[in-house]
Each structure stands twice: as structure tokens, then as C-alpha cells.
Scaffold this active site. Structure first.
Site, PDB file in Angstrom:
ATOM      1  N   TRP A 215      15.197  37.030   3.384  1.00  0.00           N
ATOM      2  CA  TRP A 215      14.687  38.138   2.571  1.00  0.00           C
ATOM      3  C   TRP A 215      15.212  38.073   1.143  1.00  0.00           C
ATOM      4  O   TRP A 215      14.488  38.341   0.188  1.00  0.00           O
ATOM      5  CB  TRP A 215      14.981  39.486   3.211  1.00  0.00           C
ATOM      6  CG  TRP A 215      14.115  39.720   4.414  1.00  0.00           C
ATOM      7  CD1 TRP A 215      14.523  39.824   5.718  1.00  0.00           C
ATOM      8  CD2 TRP A 215      12.683  39.847   4.441  1.00  0.00           C
ATOM      9  NE1 TRP A 215      13.434  40.013   6.545  1.00  0.00           N
ATOM     10  CE2 TRP A 215      12.300  40.032   5.796  1.00  0.00           C
ATOM     11  CE3 TRP A 215      11.685  39.827   3.464  1.00  0.00           C
ATOM     12  CZ2 TRP A 215      10.959  40.195   6.179  1.00  0.00           C
ATOM     13  CZ3 TRP A 215      10.357  39.986   3.850  1.00  0.00           C
ATOM     14  CH2 TRP A 215      10.013  40.164   5.184  1.00  0.00           C
TER      15      TRP A 215
ATOM     16  N   ASP B 153      19.087  45.450  -1.034  1.00  0.00           N
ATOM     17  CA  ASP B 153      17.986  45.595  -0.083  1.00  0.00           C
ATOM     18  C   ASP B 153      18.622  45.947   1.263  1.00  0.00           C
ATOM     19  O   ASP B 153      19.233  45.116   1.912  1.00  0.00           O
ATOM     20  CB  ASP B 153      17.196  44.284   0.017  1.00  0.00           C
ATOM     21  CG  ASP B 153      16.103  44.352   1.090  1.00  0.00           C
ATOM     22  OD1 ASP B 153      15.967  45.405   1.743  1.00  0.00           O
ATOM     23  OD2 ASP B 153      15.390  43.338   1.261  1.00  0.00           O
TER      24      ASP B 153
ATOM     25  N   LYS C  24      12.467  49.709   9.986  1.00  0.00           N
ATOM     26  CA  LYS C  24      13.436  49.042  10.845  1.00  0.00           C
ATOM     27  C   LYS C  24      14.398  50.079  11.426  1.00  0.00           C
ATOM     28  O   LYS C  24      14.441  50.280  12.610  1.00  0.00           O
ATOM     29  CB  LYS C  24      14.229  47.976  10.075  1.00  0.00           C
ATOM     30  CG  LYS C  24      13.574  46.613   9.967  1.00  0.00           C
ATOM     31  CD  LYS C  24      12.375  46.565   9.048  1.00  0.00           C
ATOM     32  CE  LYS C  24      11.709  45.216   8.976  1.00  0.00           C
ATOM     33  NZ  LYS C  24      12.093  44.395   7.850  1.00  0.00           N
TER      34      LYS C  24
HETATM   35  C1  PLP Z   1      11.422  43.826   6.736  1.00  0.00           C
HETATM   36  C2  PLP Z   1      12.222  43.520   5.548  1.00  0.00           C
HETATM   37  C3  PLP Z   1      11.627  43.416   4.287  1.00  0.00           C
HETATM   38  C4  PLP Z   1      10.134  43.547   4.072  1.00  0.00           C
HETATM   39  O1  PLP Z   1       9.729  44.864   4.281  1.00  0.00           O
HETATM   40  P1  PLP Z   1       8.210  45.295   4.036  1.00  0.00           P
HETATM   41  O2  PLP Z   1       8.260  46.783   4.225  1.00  0.00           O
HETATM   42  O3  PLP Z   1       7.378  44.597   5.069  1.00  0.00           O
HETATM   43  O4  PLP Z   1       7.833  44.922   2.659  1.00  0.00           O
HETATM   44  C5  PLP Z   1      12.452  43.156   3.200  1.00  0.00           C
HETATM   45  N1  PLP Z   1      13.780  43.023   3.353  1.00  0.00           N
HETATM   46  C6  PLP Z   1      14.385  43.116   4.549  1.00  0.00           C
HETATM   47  C7  PLP Z   1      15.865  42.961   4.649  1.00  0.00           C
HETATM   48  C8  PLP Z   1      13.625  43.369   5.688  1.00  0.00           C
HETATM   49  O5  PLP Z   1      14.218  43.462   6.886  1.00  0.00           O
END
Ligand code: PLP
Length: 370
Positions: free
Chosen positions: A108, A179, A203
Site C-alpha cells: 500500500w 495511512d 477494514k
Molecule cells: C485497503 C487499503 C487501501 C485501499 O483502500 P480503498 O478504500 O480501497 O481505496 C489503502 N491502504 C491500506 C493500508 C489498505 O488496507
């Protein structure tokens, strides 16, 4: 007709969208057609109604309480997922004569960097590619140029299962951008250490559709008026997340998840204890027999959210997944880019479900290990 909800539900180890707390789903179900004080479903009311504004304010207040968000931080409820933040962060924070620093601890972070490169100059302060992203750097392995516009990290790499166990400290005043998409709310964090934290909700924090941005107020001054309106943090802050129609239902559910954390779990310190105990159930099995269950992440940097491991062969892996499915467990196949097994055990995953997976792992090993 009444649905026997509990027995119809699988043991859901999906990486995301992921399991939500059952009491939250039950409340959503009971309020779906007509929410208290609304005379309509939350799906049907204006985002500018008094009722929705209360839902929005309540969700923000609960998140502020749980994370002890300081008064000089703004909380924004946006759309577009974490992926849009990959672009919005550099578009807003990275000026023309500066550069953005990225610490790459997995897939990511790399994707975030790709988008930042389209916006301006970037620098990689550390990259875990050499060991296939199985660890985080020690403090002496990296440093950041004090002139950087920000330093971007990924607190939990969802695909590799590598997670910062504590808030990283940056030696200078470079704002830390995190993030936190797959671990927001998994433990208390010191928000004051960060310039900006963002997380898609699906998540660990709610349903798909809403993305939370927690931003230190002074950083809003960096957003140029020339940016397209939706992409401008200061527009969203000025309009208090009502610049356009926000994802009303997802915000409502996220508020219920926050309430569940406050009232049923007892806050993030308690949640952290639960998460440590759940992850230990699986990592102990891995550590007992690393030749059979080979963990991907090095022990010090293991994720409490995504437990990643491999079996000795693809055949055994397929057999394991088939047996798990026959025991009503789903979502255990590793990400398509790395393979293996990934058990996502976010906040909402009950301890008992992780115990069931542990029992299968122990039993499977006793039958198959040579
Ligand atoms: C799932 C995830 C993303 C992407 O998320 P979206 O909502 O699909 O854009 C980005 N960073 C991390 C750490 C993730 O787990």
C-alpha cells in the site's frame, strides 16, 4: 419471518470489507426502515436535516473521544477510499518547491508513492523490498530530510501483515502522514504525533464508502484555492464534511461502531488488549512449528490485524483452505499478489472465532506434518 442471524453467519476472516460487530448490524437492522426521531430510514433523509447533522456530530464526537483527538485537529468524512487520499495528500500538502518522503513497508505504501509521483517530487526514506516487506526499519536505518513537505507511512500493511507497534517519532518537524486504513482504532494512538491520519473505514472502522481524515489545522493552509473543489481539504473543513452529499449511511454505521467501542468494549486500551490476545492465539501456533506454518512478518513487526503465513506446499494450502471452508470459515486466502494464508482479525472479530481457526491449524498440522 425471522432470520436466525447468528447461526447463518460465517466466521469471516475477510481483509476488507470486513466483519462488523454483530450488535452494530443488529441495531442497523432494527433501525433500517424507520430510525428513531426520523420517521424514515437514514438512507432516505437529507444530509442537511437536523437528524443527519446530529448523526454526523455524534460520530465525530465519539471518534474524538476514543482517539483523544486534540482540539487543533479537524475530522473530515470523505469518499473515494484510501486510494483518493493517495492523491489528495500530495495535491494538498506538497508544494511546488518541496518534496514528499515515503517509507515503504509494503504494497500500500508503494501504491501511495506512485500517486504522489504524479503530483511532485518524492524521496524514498526506506524500502523493505529487499526482504519482501517482512519487517519495519529500526530507527537508525532511516532519516528524513527536514525540508520534506511530509513523511508518509502505512501503519499496517494489510497485504504483508506488518504493523507499527507504536507511534513512530520523526526527529524533526516534518509532518507525519499515516495511512491507517487497516488499523485505525485498534489501539490508542497519540494523534498529536501526526500531521494527518487517513483511513478508509471498511477494514477496521465501519462499512465501505466513508474515509476518515484527521488533519492538523495548520496544514489546511497548504491547500491551494486552485485545486478542484472536492480535492481540497480546506473546502471540506470549511463545510464541516457537507461540501457535497457525504456517505450518510456509512457515517451512521461508523458512529455505531465507535459507540460499540466506547460502551461495549470499554475504549481503545481494552480493544488493544483484546487484539493482542487474539493475535497471540495464531502466532503461538506459527512459532511452535515454523517449518509447517511459516509466518511472513518478522516477530517484532507482526500485525495484530492481518496474520500472514504459508504452508509447506500449494497443495497443503489448498487443502487447508478447503477444510476451513467446510468449517464455515471464509476469507482466508492470501492476497493475490503474495499468496499463502491471511487471517484478518480486526476489532470486530470475536475471540472465539480466532480460537476456532487456531484449533483447525493445530488439528491440520497434527494430521499433515511429517
Ligand atoms: C485497503 C487499503 C487501501 C485501499 O483502500 P480503498 O478504500 O480501497 O481505496 C489503502 N491502504 C491500506 C493500508 C489498505 O488496507
Amino acid at each position: 419471518m425471522s432470520l436466525n442471524v447468528a447461526s447463518d453467519r460465517c466466521l469471516n476472516f475477510s481483509a476488507g470489507p470486513a466483519a462488523l460487530p454483530l450488535p452494530v448490524l443488529e441495531q442497523v437492522q432494527s433501525e433500517l426502515v424507520s430510525a428513531p426521531g426520523c420517521g424514515a430510514s437514514i438512507l432516505e433523509i437529507s444530509h442537511r436535516s437536523k437528524q443527519f447533522k446530529e448523526i454526523l456530530a455524534d460520530a465525530e464526537e465519539r471518534l474524538r473521544d476514543l482517539l483523544a483527538i486534540p482540539a487543533n485537529y479537524r475530522v473530515l468524512f470523505l469518499q473515494g477510499g484510501a486510494r483518493l487520499q493517495f492523491s489528495m495528500v500530495p495535491m494538498n500538502l506538497l508544494g511546488a518547491d518541496s518534496h514528499a518522503a515515503y517509507l515503504l513497508s509494503g504494497s500500500w505504501g508503494k501504491k501511495g508513492l506512485e500517486q504522489a509521483k504524479k503530483v511532485g517530487a518524492t524521496e524514498i526514506v526506506w524500502d523493505g523490498a529487499d526482504t519482501n516487506y517482512d519487517r519495519l526499519p529500526t530507527d537508525s536505518e532511516w532519516s528524513v530530510d527536514p525540508k520534506a513537505a511530509y513523511l508518509h507511512i502505512t501503519s499496517n500493511e494489510t497485504i504483508q501483515g506488518v504493523q507499527f507497534a507504536k507511534d513512530p517519532t520523526v526527529a524533526n518537524d516534518v509532518p507525519l502522514v499515516c495511512d491507517s486504513s487497516s488499523d485505525l482504532l485498534f489501539r490508542p494512538v497519540d494523534v498529536g504525533q501526526y500531521g494527518l491520519i487517513y483511513a478508509c473505514a471498511q477494514k477496521n472502522a465501519g462499512p465501505a464508502g466513508v474515509t476518515l481524515v484527521i488533519i492538523r489545522e495548520d496544514l489546511l493552509e497548504r491547500s491551494q484555492a486552485s485545486l478542484p473543489g472536492y480535492l481540497n481539504y480546506s473546502e471540506h473543513a470549511k463545510e464541516k464534511s457537507l461540501y457535497n452529499t457525504p456517505p450518510t449511511f456509512a457515517i451512521y454505521v461508523m458512529g455505531l461502531v465507535a459507540r460499540w467501542l466506547q460502551e461495549e468494549v470499554g475504549g481503545l486500551a481494552r480493544m488493544h488488549e483484546r487484539n493482542l490476545a487474539k493475535a497471540k492465539l495464531l502466532y503461538d501456533v506459527i512459532d511452535e512449528s515454523p517449518d509447517f506454518y511459516a509466518g511472513h512478518a518478522q516477530p517484532a513487526d507482526r500485525s495484530l490485524m492481518n496474520v500472514t503465513f504459508r504452508l509447506p506446499s500449494d497443495e497443503l494450502q489448498a487443502e487447508f483452505l478447503a477444510e476451513a471452508a467446510s468449517h464455515n470459515m471464509s476469507g482466508l486466502a492470501g492476497h493475490r499478489s503474495v499468496g499463502g494464508i491471511r487471517a484478518s482479525i480486526y476489532n470486530a472479530m470475536p475471540h472465539a472465532n480466532v480460537e476456532t481457526l487456531r484449533e483447525l491449524m493445530v488439528d491440520f498440522r497434527s494430521r499433515k506434518a511429517s
